[in-house]
Design an enzyme around this catalytic site. Structure first.
Site, PDB file in Angstrom:
ATOM      1  N   ALA A  67       0.869  -1.174   0.000  1.00  0.00           N
ATOM      2  CA  ALA A  67       0.000   0.000   0.000  1.00  0.00           C
ATOM      3  C   ALA A  67       0.907   1.226   0.000  1.00  0.00           C
ATOM      4  CB  ALA A  67      -0.893  -0.024   1.233  1.00  0.00           C
ATOM      5  N   GLY A 112       0.622  -5.071   1.129  1.00  0.00           N
ATOM      6  CA  GLY A 112      -0.612  -5.149   0.346  1.00  0.00           C
ATOM      7  C   GLY A 112      -0.415  -5.838  -0.999  1.00  0.00           C
ATOM      8  N   GLU A 115      -0.528  -9.449  -0.281  1.00  0.00           N
ATOM      9  CA  GLU A 115      -1.927  -9.779   0.047  1.00  0.00           C
ATOM     10  C   GLU A 115      -2.798  -9.849  -1.214  1.00  0.00           C
ATOM     11  OE1 GLU A 115      -1.810  -6.542   2.990  1.00  0.00           O
ATOM     12  OE2 GLU A 115      -2.787  -7.937   4.342  1.00  0.00           O
ATOM     13  N   GLU A 135       4.848  -5.292   7.264  1.00  0.00           N
ATOM     14  CA  GLU A 135       4.073  -4.286   8.013  1.00  0.00           C
ATOM     15  C   GLU A 135       4.643  -4.008   9.399  1.00  0.00           C
ATOM     16  OE1 GLU A 135       2.759  -6.653   6.175  1.00  0.00           O
ATOM     17  OE2 GLU A 135       1.154  -5.802   4.949  1.00  0.00           O
TER      18      GLU A 135
END
Ligand code: DAK
Length: 261
Positions: A67, A112, A115, A135
């Site tokens: 992200a 992300g 993911e 993260e």
């Protein structure tokens, strides 16, 4: 489809290819890109002529490096929650598309980005790929399903090590733990992805679609209920033209021509 700002969308031979296209920022996923991914996912879900989907990243370095940290940095708790809710909703839509989705991981797939790959059905990687859930290095935890899909795919122990250390792993290691199906040279990545997609596209669309639904919906049920789900879905296929065509073609010693009906 309308032109996108952060995605390239093409369709060839009934295979849709979505390319994340912010190479300057290693294709980091910002809100706009996520919204575009949501729109293109809806479009693909409504287009039965598309038989398989490939996701990949523009440039040589990254699939999606996570992200967008610059955008996330200033979010407050409610904005963070909203971002996570929207992201999870988009990834669930992608995961539950009727068509199989292949992640062709050409470089970094972090946070992300990893993911996103986890929400795909099949993952292949180039030798350049690096995967991880970093993260914890940023003071957060996965927010797009990583803490849930990763252990389901690679098992609790390996998943926890990856989640708690934030370490990146190579494509070969990712294959070893079952996170990646195939590792190929960078120049072969899209060819391999298209080969798998084409192989799927030649099969009965409804057989493939029902198989995907049975795996996705049955995986978290107990065996008795999941077998019952399979039985119902198996039965339903006998009301389709695909089933009649597939079995007739076999008996007539010819290739089936499937309509997905
Ligand atoms: N976000 C924004 N920009 C990024 C980025 C990212 N994730 N990754 C790379 N970039 C940018 C860099 O800042 C740099 O920009 P400029 O400095 O040129 O302006 C450019 O891309 C090139 O990157 P580098 O210069 O760093 O390239 P290197 O080859 O040296 O390093 C690297 C590559 C991938 C090792 C490094 O860029 C890196 O560590 N990137 C960050 C990777 C990362 O930590 N990814 C996980 C992000 S966290 C949530 C839901 C989901 C998530 C969070 C919350 N809710 C609950 C709200 C998901 C979180 C994440 O994904």
């Amino acid at each position: 489809m309308d032109k996108f700002k952060h995605l390239i969308y093409t369709v060839e031979d009934q295979i849709a290819i979505i390319t994340f296209n912010r190479p300057k920022y290693l294709n980091a996923l910002n809100s706009e890109m996520l919204k575009e991914l949501s729109d293109v996912t809806d479009h693909i879900g409504a287009d039965a002529s598309i038989r398989a989907v490939i996701l990949t990243g523009a440039g040589e370095k990254a699939f999606v490096a996570g992200a967008d940290i610059a955008e996330m940095r200033s979010k407050n708790a409610m904005e963070g929650r909203k971002f996570s809710q929207f992201g999870n909703w988009v990834l669930s839509k992608l995961e539950n598309l009727p068509q199989p989705v292949i992640a062709a991981i050409n470089g970094f797939a972090l946070g992300g980005g990893c993911e996103l790959a986890l929400a795909c059905d099949i993952r292949i990687a180039s030798t350049r790929a690096k995967l991880g859930q970093p993260e914890v290095i940023l003071g957060i935890m996965p927010g797009f399903g990583g803490s849930q899909r990763l252990p389901r795919l690679v098992g609790l122990g390996i998943a926890k090590e990856l989640l708690f250390t934030g370490d990146m792993i190579t494509a070969d290691r990712a294959r070893e733990i079952g996170l990646i199906n195939h590792v190929v040279e960078p120049s072969e990545l899209l060819t391999k992805a298209k080969e798998i997609a084409g192989n799927i596209a030649a099969k009965s669309p409804l057989g493939v679609q029902f198989s995907k639904k049975a795996v996705n919906e049955g995986f978290d049920l107990d065996l008795e209920r999941s077998l019952s789900l399979e039985t119902e879905m198996f039965g339903m296929l006998f009301s389709t033209e695909d089933q009649k065509e597939g079995m007739t073609a076999f008996l007539e010693k010819r290739k089936p021509v499937y309509q997905g009906k």
